[in-house]
Write a protein that holds these residues in place. Structure first.
Motif, PDB file in Angstrom:
ATOM      1  N   GLN A  36      -9.076   8.946 -13.639  1.00  0.00           N
ATOM      2  CA  GLN A  36     -10.491   9.285 -13.815  1.00  0.00           C
ATOM      3  C   GLN A  36     -11.029   9.969 -12.559  1.00  0.00           C
ATOM      4  OE1 GLN A  36     -12.190   5.504 -14.818  1.00  0.00           O
ATOM      5  NE2 GLN A  36     -11.751   5.693 -17.011  1.00  0.00           N
TER       6      GLN A  36
ATOM      7  N   GLU B 202     -25.039   7.971 -20.932  1.00  0.00           N
ATOM      8  CA  GLU B 202     -23.897   8.529 -21.653  1.00  0.00           C
ATOM      9  C   GLU B 202     -24.279   9.168 -22.988  1.00  0.00           C
ATOM     10  OE1 GLU B 202     -20.874   5.576 -21.875  1.00  0.00           O
ATOM     11  OE2 GLU B 202     -20.515   5.567 -19.702  1.00  0.00           O
TER      12      GLU B 202
ATOM     13  N   GLU C 186     -23.423  13.025 -23.919  1.00  0.00           N
ATOM     14  CA  GLU C 186     -22.699  13.429 -25.129  1.00  0.00           C
ATOM     15  C   GLU C 186     -23.519  14.434 -25.940  1.00  0.00           C
ATOM     16  OE1 GLU C 186     -20.480  11.461 -29.031  1.00  0.00           O
ATOM     17  OE2 GLU C 186     -21.685  10.213 -27.697  1.00  0.00           O
TER      18      GLU C 186
ATOM     19  N   GLU D 224     -13.899  16.828 -19.492  1.00  0.00           N
ATOM     20  CA  GLU D 224     -14.674  15.653 -19.869  1.00  0.00           C
ATOM     21  C   GLU D 224     -13.985  14.891 -20.999  1.00  0.00           C
ATOM     22  OE1 GLU D 224     -15.974  19.239 -22.142  1.00  0.00           O
ATOM     23  OE2 GLU D 224     -15.758  18.782 -20.002  1.00  0.00           O
ATOM     24  N   THR D 225     -13.215  15.622 -21.829  1.00  0.00           N
ATOM     25  CA  THR D 225     -12.450  14.974 -22.901  1.00  0.00           C
ATOM     26  C   THR D 225     -11.345  14.106 -22.328  1.00  0.00           C
ATOM     27  OG1 THR D 225     -12.897  16.898 -24.278  1.00  0.00           O
ATOM     28  CG2 THR D 225     -11.171  15.410 -25.026  1.00  0.00           C
TER      29      THR D 225
ATOM     30  N   ILE E 253      -6.580  10.814 -30.406  1.00  0.00           N
ATOM     31  CA  ILE E 253      -7.120   9.463 -30.204  1.00  0.00           C
ATOM     32  C   ILE E 253      -6.579   8.504 -31.263  1.00  0.00           C
ATOM     33  CG2 ILE E 253      -9.240   8.091 -30.313  1.00  0.00           C
ATOM     34  CD1 ILE E 253     -10.661  10.376 -28.883  1.00  0.00           C
TER      35      ILE E 253
ATOM     36  N   ILE F 299     -12.496  10.667 -22.088  1.00  0.00           N
ATOM     37  CA  ILE F 299     -12.543   9.986 -23.385  1.00  0.00           C
ATOM     38  C   ILE F 299     -11.154   9.493 -23.773  1.00  0.00           C
ATOM     39  CG2 ILE F 299     -13.061  10.291 -25.844  1.00  0.00           C
ATOM     40  CD1 ILE F 299     -15.110  12.424 -25.017  1.00  0.00           C
TER      41      ILE F 299
ATOM     42  N   SER G 273     -14.997  13.921 -34.620  1.00  0.00           N
ATOM     43  CA  SER G 273     -15.847  14.085 -33.452  1.00  0.00           C
ATOM     44  C   SER G 273     -17.165  14.741 -33.853  1.00  0.00           C
ATOM     45  CB  SER G 273     -15.144  14.944 -32.401  1.00  0.00           C
ATOM     46  OG  SER G 273     -16.020  15.269 -31.350  1.00  0.00           O
TER      47      SER G 273
END
Length: 585
Positions: free
Chosen positions: A373, A72, A76, A349-350, A175, A353, A252
């Motif tokens: 997912q 991971e 990232e 992909e966000t 978030i 998260i 971020s």
């Protein structure tokens, strides 16, 4: 213990490098994006694929990923490098020009899609906080996959980039808001968000100030050593340092990476940095896609295929419709709106998260998070297919002007770009009886040019066989008129490599950009700042009484002097590279 750890890490490295070595050439040969190949590799070697059989066949541990979570950080890092290279292709000037699209179209797209998906999920029985979390998670689109497909210079690429930039900006606030809505948050999430925003603002301001002062000097020192290794180290130092600076205050890391790219784009070294970073970005992005594939459990999909299929189709259709409608309302062509809407339809992909954050905040159940997912992973997998579908539908909705073969008795000068500068050059060629053909990837510009009597055709000079069909092998010259420094350098380098004797005349933003174009292979590079300065000088000298003849002579002399300096600078910077790649190696 150490030996087992080393063996495990070596096995993971073998799988990743083997995937890159096999997937990229094989899929490229069949003109299929490697995105699908990396995801399929992830499915095959992940815990739900061959990884299930490791207990019965221990030798499979050498060709499977034994610890998906260990990958991971590398995944990232791939996203960070992607945003960094996007920043290199932009500039603060171009970003400012896009502000209405970013904060207009981008904001509308995210807010409308997120809120309407949330309403639909709430009506289906999801509690309102969980519905908001899911709605906005699914509203995101994939920066990592969409931009490499669309680019940033075409109408579709510009529209996608504006929406994706706003989404990247909104990751952190969303978030934090999810954290504030958690049952046990008690308001700490709001306080944390406010703290992060003011601290993040200070960090961003510091990066902008320090970067403008320090980066030119840093890369100048690296360039003087003529060491590619040092240049790479300096590039990694900048992107990692900026990403860490923003992540430390809660923003971020991709925000820091984007700022670092924008700052380097303002220097004369951005082309070199982009070339050095490209292989690392591709490999890290491949790791990310492998991790996406490893999250797909084919058994779960098979046992729940109907609700998953309905969810995937519903989300894709709704997002494509809303995005396309917004683009049409803002004046985009039907073909551009259709293609962009379909390309931006899949989750991101966000999304993964945000789903993880919502699950941690207990806004959605683990089973619900796992379901979405899987939907997200499937959406990411089929994004290249959506891109192809979007192009097909765009042609059906509004056929683009076709690129016609040009048949001139005298081969024409090819003008790349049908904007203001390209049209003026066309007028001058026409006045002297020289045939020309202008090519541009913006269909609106081509239609406007044709209505005004210019010989122009639709096509992307950077892709496919457009230049070949225009007869570049017989053309006396190619003139590059676009105001996009990175694209101009790429095209110049490509044309010089394929046609060593071709006359290439390129528009440059300034003298530094002109030197870069000479290094890329331009025959002549004309900097706008120099020419405007000379014209201003001519006007003032004549108006204050100096005779026209001496003024014109001095202007020509000064122009030749500057041009010689620029050519010399480009040659001096380029010659050491030639020596390194031949005699020294």
């Amino acid at each position: 213990m150490a030996g087992e750890l080393d063996t495990s890490s070596m096995g993971d490295a073998l799988v990743i490098l083997g995937a890159a070595g096999l997937v990229i050439p094989v899929f490229t040969r069949f003109r299929i994006t490697p995105v699908i190949g990396f995801i399929l590799i992830g499915i095959a070697v992940g815990p739900f694929g061959l990884g299930k059989l490791v207990f019965d066949a221990p030798w499979l541990s050498y060709v499977t990923i034994t610890d998906p979570e260990a990958l991971e950080p590398y995944a990232e890092f791939g996203i960070i490098l992607l945003l960094f290279t996007i920043g290199l292709e932009l500039s603060f000037k171009r970003l400012w020009q896009m502000r209405k699209l970013v904060f207009g179209l981008g904001a509308l797209e995210l807010l409308i899609i997120g809120s309407m998906l949330a309403i639909a999920l709430a009506m289906m029985g999801q509690y309102w906080t969980g519905a908001l979390a899911l709605g906005f998670a699914l509203a995101f689109s994939s920066t990592a996959i969409v931009l490499p497909i669309s680019g940033t210079s075409s109408p579709v690429g510009r529209a996608a980039l504006s929406m994706l930039l706003f989404e990247d900006i909104m990751i952190v606030p969303i978030i934090f808001i999810l954290g504030a809505m958690a049952p046990n948050a008690q308001g700490e999430g709001w306080e944390g968000m406010i703290t992060t925003l003011w601290q993040g603002g200070l960090v961003v301001a510091a990066l902008l100030v320090i970067g403008r002062v320090a980066l030119p000097r840093l890369f100048a020192q690296a360039a003087r050593t003529k060491s590619p290794e040092l240049f790479l180290a300096a590039s990694l130092l900048v992107v990692i340092g900026a990403s860490l600076a923003t992540s430390v205050v809660g923003l971020s890391p991709i925000v820091g990476a984007l700022i670092a790219g924008l700052l380097i784009a303002e220097t004369e070294y951005h082309g070199e940095v982009e070339g050095i970073m490209e292989p690392f970005k591709g490999l890290a992005l491949g790791i990310f896609l492998i991790t996406v594939g490893m999250s797909i459990d084919l058994t779960t999909i098979w046992s729940n295929w109907w609700p998953i299929l309905v969810a995937v189709v519903s989300v894709l259709t709704f997002k494509a419709f809303v995005t396309g409608s917004l683009l049409r309302m803002m004046g985009a062509r039907r073909s551009t709106a259709a293609e962009t809407g379909i390309l931006m339809a899949s989750p991101s992909e966000t999304t993964l998260i945000v789903l993880a954050a919502a699950s941690s905040a207990m806004l959605i159940q683990p089973g619900t998070a796992q379901f979405w997912q899987i939907v997200t992973a499937i959406g990411l997998t089929i994004t290249p297919l959506l891109a192809r579908l979007g192009r097909v539908i765009a042609r059906r909705v509004e056929p683009a002007p076709e690129l016609e073969d040009v048949d001139h008795t005298t081969p024409p000068v090819i003008i790349i770009g049908a904007g203001r500068v390209g049209r003026l050059i066309a007028q001058m060629l026409d006045a002297h009886g020289k045939p020309y053909i202008a090519i541009d990837a913006d269909a609106d510009l081509i239609e406007s040019a044709k209505r005004k009597g210019y010989r122009a055709t639709f096509g992307d000079a950077a892709r496919g066989d457009a230049m070949t069909r225009l007869g570049v092998d017989r053309s006396p010259a190619v003139v590059l008129t676009m105001d996009e420094p990175v694209l101009a350098e790429r095209l110049t380098r490509k044309l010089r490599k394929e046609h060593p004797d071709l006359l290439i005349v390129a528009r440059a933003r300034d003298t530094e950009h002109a030197a870069q174009l000479y290094r890329a292979g331009a025959s002549h590079a004309v900097p706008e700042t120099l020419e405007s300065s000379l014209q201003l000088s001519e006007a003032v000298l004549v108006d204050i009484g100096v005779a026209m003849g001496p003024v014109i002579a001095s202007i020509h002399e000064k122009r030749d002097e500057f041009r010689a300096q620029i050519e010399e600078k480009g040659a001096l910077d380029y010659k050491p590279k030639l020596r390194t790649s031949t005699a020294e190696s």
